[in-house]
Design an enzyme around this catalytic site. Sequence first.
Site, PDB file in Angstrom:
ATOM      1  N   GLN A  55      -4.853  -1.382   9.459  1.00 44.09           N
ATOM      2  CA  GLN A  55      -4.655  -2.711   8.862  1.00 44.09           C
ATOM      3  C   GLN A  55      -5.163  -3.777   9.835  1.00 44.09           C
ATOM      4  O   GLN A  55      -4.682  -3.864  10.965  1.00 44.09           O
ATOM      5  CB  GLN A  55      -3.167  -2.926   8.549  1.00 44.09           C
ATOM      6  CG  GLN A  55      -2.859  -4.230   7.862  1.00 44.09           C
ATOM      7  CD  GLN A  55      -3.426  -4.305   6.441  1.00 44.09           C
ATOM      8  OE1 GLN A  55      -3.381  -3.330   5.680  1.00 44.09           O
ATOM      9  NE2 GLN A  55      -3.976  -5.441   6.079  1.00 44.09           N
TER      10      GLN A  55
ATOM     11  N   LYS B  84       0.849  -1.200   0.000  1.00 37.45           N
ATOM     12  CA  LYS B  84       0.000   0.000   0.000  1.00 37.45           C
ATOM     13  C   LYS B  84       0.884   1.249   0.000  1.00 37.45           C
ATOM     14  O   LYS B  84       0.638   2.220  -0.725  1.00 37.45           O
ATOM     15  CB  LYS B  84      -0.922  -0.001   1.237  1.00 37.45           C
ATOM     16  CG  LYS B  84      -2.070  -0.982   1.089  1.00 37.45           C
ATOM     17  CD  LYS B  84      -2.822  -1.252   2.391  1.00 37.45           C
ATOM     18  CE  LYS B  84      -3.830  -2.375   2.163  1.00 37.45           C
ATOM     19  NZ  LYS B  84      -4.540  -2.796   3.369  1.00 37.45           N
TER      20      LYS B  84
ATOM     21  N   ASP C 187     -11.411   3.114   4.156  1.00 36.65           N
ATOM     22  CA  ASP C 187     -11.849   1.728   3.968  1.00 36.65           C
ATOM     23  C   ASP C 187     -13.373   1.599   3.961  1.00 36.65           C
ATOM     24  O   ASP C 187     -13.894   0.519   3.689  1.00 36.65           O
ATOM     25  CB  ASP C 187     -11.297   0.859   5.114  1.00 36.65           C
ATOM     26  CG  ASP C 187     -10.088   0.046   4.680  1.00 36.65           C
ATOM     27  OD1 ASP C 187      -9.955  -0.213   3.478  1.00 36.65           O
ATOM     28  OD2 ASP C 187      -9.294  -0.345   5.563  1.00 36.65           O
TER      29      ASP C 187
END
Length: 281
Positions: A91, A47, A114
Amino acid sequence: MLIDGKLVSKEILEDLKQKTQKLNEKPGLAVILANDNPASKVYVNSKEKRALEIGFRSYVYRFDRNVKQTDLIKLIHELNQNPSVHGILIQLPLFNHLNAQQLIEIINPKKDVDGFHPVNVGRLHSGLKPYAVCCTPLGIMKLFEYYNIELTAKSALVIGRSNIVGRPMAELLLQKNATVTLAHSKTTNLKAIAKNSDIIISATGKANMITADMVKKGAVIIDVGIIKNLEGKLHGEVDFENIENIASYITPVPGGVGPMTIAMLMQNTYNLFKEAQNAKL
Ligand code: NAP
């Protein structure tokens, strides 16, 4: 026909790179890693790499297992206030002693890249525009769009009801007028439902979920699973070899859904940046 997520994601990332080059201020993505799981480390590194390649600002916060929930709460409050940060990602999973849901809920929904914050989940499921939609199902919708796969009136089976894949996937398909079945581990007649489905999206993390006898001729097959075999090689949960000649479209693993997830993360960061810029005007 093979659905080439690598190709589609490359085009999306290239487009974002071009747009970012023209910006004075750059979109900023902050990633919090509080887990020593090797797969999570790999995901976070990629990422970071993608963000930098496009020209975004990348902020990665790596913690060892001594990290406290209060440390992360403090960090998220700081990132919420930081005008250079437009997207905040935690994460998952976190170390066991940490409470992920509490942390997700303190992210500013306008920086929730997200789409996991209850405000964004609620907006999605009420048919309102969320600030961001979960990256994996959003990436799959992009693949349908790219390959002109018709969804209206199609019977779509989503297997797996997680908050990050199955549930938002089912909602997005519903919004595009598919007739959706959301299956899970307690579903009893999966084979029969699958055999009648025009589209199957398998997201269980279980090997060999979809076998050739479950697939109708011409069905569209999307494999979300990422499973490592004993030799450390990645594969999906669909019997690709025996299904590719039955399906009209199928995603490979790797090279299907995975690259799209990262591309959507970058797209969401860019969109949140744009929203923040517009809000300043
Ligand atoms: P998860 O949270 O573990 O959820 C798995 C879901 O599958 C659950 O809803 C479970 O049902 C259901 N399930 C398990 N066994 C089943 C069975 N035999 N029949 C029907 N349903 C079954 O998993 P996740 O986070 O959604 O991830 C799923 C897979 O996708 C994993 O392999 C993950 O690595 C992968 N993934 C890939 C990407 C990508 O970018 N390609 C992104 C995210 C996840 P219950 O609810 O009844 O337990």
